[in-house]
Design a protein around this motif. Sequence first.
Motif, PDB file in Angstrom:
ATOM      1  N   PRO A  77       0.832  -1.209   0.000  1.00  0.00           N
ATOM      2  CA  PRO A  77       0.000   0.000   0.000  1.00  0.00           C
ATOM      3  C   PRO A  77       0.861   1.252   0.000  1.00  0.00           C
ATOM      4  N   LEU A  78       0.351   2.318  -0.602  1.00  0.00           N
ATOM      5  CA  LEU A  78       1.014   3.613  -0.565  1.00  0.00           C
ATOM      6  C   LEU A  78       0.427   4.438   0.574  1.00  0.00           C
ATOM      7  N   THR A  79       1.243   5.283   1.163  1.00  0.00           N
ATOM      8  CA  THR A  79       0.789   6.142   2.248  1.00  0.00           C
ATOM      9  C   THR A  79       1.197   7.574   1.958  1.00  0.00           C
ATOM     10  N   ALA A  80       0.471   8.512   2.552  1.00  0.00           N
ATOM     11  CA  ALA A  80       0.790   9.935   2.414  1.00  0.00           C
ATOM     12  C   ALA A  80       0.416  10.623   3.709  1.00  0.00           C
ATOM     13  N   PRO A  81       1.215  11.607   4.149  1.00  0.00           N
ATOM     14  CA  PRO A  81       0.924  12.298   5.407  1.00  0.00           C
ATOM     15  C   PRO A  81      -0.458  12.956   5.360  1.00  0.00           C
ATOM     16  N   TRP A 119       7.401   1.427  -5.035  1.00  0.00           N
ATOM     17  CA  TRP A 119       8.249   2.135  -4.074  1.00  0.00           C
ATOM     18  C   TRP A 119       8.695   3.482  -4.641  1.00  0.00           C
ATOM     19  N   ARG A 120       8.783   3.610  -5.974  1.00  0.00           N
ATOM     20  CA  ARG A 120       9.186   4.879  -6.563  1.00  0.00           C
ATOM     21  C   ARG A 120       8.147   5.961  -6.280  1.00  0.00           C
ATOM     22  N   VAL A 121       6.876   5.609  -6.423  1.00  0.00           N
ATOM     23  CA  VAL A 121       5.818   6.578  -6.154  1.00  0.00           C
ATOM     24  C   VAL A 121       5.790   6.920  -4.668  1.00  0.00           C
ATOM     25  N   GLN A 122       5.955   5.890  -3.818  1.00  0.00           N
ATOM     26  CA  GLN A 122       6.001   6.146  -2.382  1.00  0.00           C
ATOM     27  C   GLN A 122       7.158   7.072  -2.034  1.00  0.00           C
ATOM     28  N   GLN A 123       8.312   6.831  -2.640  1.00  0.00           N
ATOM     29  CA  GLN A 123       9.478   7.660  -2.390  1.00  0.00           C
ATOM     30  C   GLN A 123       9.245   9.087  -2.862  1.00  0.00           C
ATOM     31  N   MET A 124       8.577   9.231  -3.980  1.00  0.00           N
ATOM     32  CA  MET A 124       8.278  10.563  -4.504  1.00  0.00           C
ATOM     33  C   MET A 124       7.392  11.332  -3.528  1.00  0.00           C
ATOM     34  N   ILE A 125       6.363  10.685  -2.980  1.00  0.00           N
ATOM     35  CA  ILE A 125       5.478  11.326  -2.013  1.00  0.00           C
ATOM     36  C   ILE A 125       6.246  11.687  -0.750  1.00  0.00           C
ATOM     37  N   THR A 126       7.024  10.734  -0.245  1.00  0.00           N
ATOM     38  CA  THR A 126       7.741  10.940   1.015  1.00  0.00           C
ATOM     39  C   THR A 126       8.757  12.072   0.910  1.00  0.00           C
ATOM     40  N   LEU A 173       8.981  15.866   2.566  1.00  0.00           N
ATOM     41  CA  LEU A 173      10.144  16.274   3.351  1.00  0.00           C
ATOM     42  C   LEU A 173      10.702  17.608   2.855  1.00  0.00           C
ATOM     43  N   LEU A 174      10.840  17.744   1.541  1.00  0.00           N
ATOM     44  CA  LEU A 174      11.366  18.979   0.980  1.00  0.00           C
ATOM     45  C   LEU A 174      10.434  20.164   1.255  1.00  0.00           C
ATOM     46  N   GLU A 175       9.128  19.918   1.180  1.00  0.00           N
ATOM     47  CA  GLU A 175       8.171  20.984   1.489  1.00  0.00           C
ATOM     48  C   GLU A 175       8.285  21.405   2.949  1.00  0.00           C
ATOM     49  N   ARG A 176       8.416  20.421   3.828  1.00  0.00           N
ATOM     50  CA  ARG A 176       8.492  20.729   5.259  1.00  0.00           C
ATOM     51  C   ARG A 176       9.752  21.517   5.587  1.00  0.00           C
ATOM     52  N   LEU A 177      10.851  21.207   4.873  1.00  0.00           N
ATOM     53  CA  LEU A 177      12.110  21.905   5.102  1.00  0.00           C
ATOM     54  C   LEU A 177      12.240  23.179   4.261  1.00  0.00           C
ATOM     55  N   LYS A 178      11.173  23.470   3.472  1.00  0.00           N
ATOM     56  CA  LYS A 178      11.149  24.678   2.630  1.00  0.00           C
ATOM     57  C   LYS A 178      12.320  24.700   1.643  1.00  0.00           C
ATOM     58  N   ILE A 179      12.622  23.537   1.083  1.00  0.00           N
ATOM     59  CA  ILE A 179      13.654  23.417   0.054  1.00  0.00           C
ATOM     60  C   ILE A 179      12.941  23.313  -1.289  1.00  0.00           C
ATOM     61  N   ASN A 180      13.028  24.349  -2.084  1.00  0.00           N
ATOM     62  CA  ASN A 180      12.198  24.493  -3.263  1.00  0.00           C
ATOM     63  C   ASN A 180      12.946  24.033  -4.506  1.00  0.00           C
ATOM     64  N   ILE A 181      13.061  22.727  -4.709  1.00  0.00           N
ATOM     65  CA  ILE A 181      13.751  22.217  -5.894  1.00  0.00           C
ATOM     66  C   ILE A 181      12.854  21.324  -6.743  1.00  0.00           C
ATOM     67  N   THR A 182      11.587  21.198  -6.408  1.00  0.00           N
ATOM     68  CA  THR A 182      10.680  20.408  -7.235  1.00  0.00           C
ATOM     69  C   THR A 182       9.513  21.292  -7.656  1.00  0.00           C
ATOM     70  N   MET A 201      20.126  15.083   4.082  1.00  0.00           N
ATOM     71  CA  MET A 201      19.493  15.604   2.888  1.00  0.00           C
ATOM     72  C   MET A 201      20.303  15.236   1.650  1.00  0.00           C
ATOM     73  N   LYS A 202      21.627  15.247   1.755  1.00  0.00           N
ATOM     74  CA  LYS A 202      22.459  14.856   0.625  1.00  0.00           C
ATOM     75  C   LYS A 202      22.153  13.408   0.234  1.00  0.00           C
ATOM     76  N   GLN A 203      22.025  12.553   1.239  1.00  0.00           N
ATOM     77  CA  GLN A 203      21.743  11.148   0.968  1.00  0.00           C
ATOM     78  C   GLN A 203      20.362  10.988   0.344  1.00  0.00           C
ATOM     79  N   THR A 204      19.391  11.739   0.862  1.00  0.00           N
ATOM     80  CA  THR A 204      18.031  11.637   0.335  1.00  0.00           C
ATOM     81  C   THR A 204      17.982  12.050  -1.122  1.00  0.00           C
ATOM     82  N   LEU A 205      18.654  13.142  -1.460  1.00  0.00           N
ATOM     83  CA  LEU A 205      18.635  13.614  -2.831  1.00  0.00           C
ATOM     84  C   LEU A 205      19.298  12.620  -3.776  1.00  0.00           C
TER      85      LEU A 205
END
Length: 249
Positions: free
Chosen positions: A126-130, A173-180, A184-193, A234-238
């Motif tokens: 299953p896919l999940t989203a906050p 898992w790719r879609v799940q990773q995209m959501i996750t 994370l980037l939105e929460r950290l206010k990192i505007n690269i997507t 964050m480097k690892q996540t990217l």
Amino acid sequence: MDPRHCSIPPNVVAAVNISGVIERGPPGARLPFADCSRYTNFILVKNGHLLIVQSEDIPSSEAWRTMAYEDAVADFQAREARISQRLSVVASLIDTIDFNKSQFVVLVSDAQQTRLVTQCSDTIPPLTAPSGWLPRVQESDLYVCQWSGDRVYCIWNDQQVDVFMSFSVANRWRVQQMITITHLLERLKINITYEPLAIVVRGAEVLGLVMARVEGRLLEMRDRSRTILWPNFMKQTLCLKADSVWMIF
């Protein structure tokens, strides 16, 4: 999805993508290349409903890069003929599957018969989203315009959007990773997507992510230099997204 803006006539079964899938596992848990599962997916659509058919692998020649031009063309045409023959088998069985109730099926050939078997829901992660992050939009409220590989071009809230969904069980898992990671980037206010707009659901089931129309290039390893002041995690996540769909302005 509502297909009224789509060029595919209602009730017509159309093959919108045929692709090879290599099941290698998620980042950090890669299988050895020799142990990877390989198969061919046929992505079919009827009246706005997807049906993803997993079938035995239809391999291409490993030596086509070194073949003479005429031999490479002949090899390509032979593979296309095998794909067409496989698609005709799927088409002959298509009335045995309800597009409204199934999304993933497997083409099975054994001593009994060739048939389509619905993928057991217990084997589909299953896919999940906050909750509370983005509005949730029912799949039926998206007006599909065009099916294109790993995304669907749609109209939602009077704007053109990209909808990213899973086109194979192995790559959910790719879609799940995209959501996750988008969250994370939105929460950290990192505007690269590009801007995430909504979570796609069917009833309560999470299906994918609605994004502002994507134009740009893939995130590449050379973009790591842009994270020089960011935390190590964050480097690892990217890095995990270097082979996927993240965009750089």
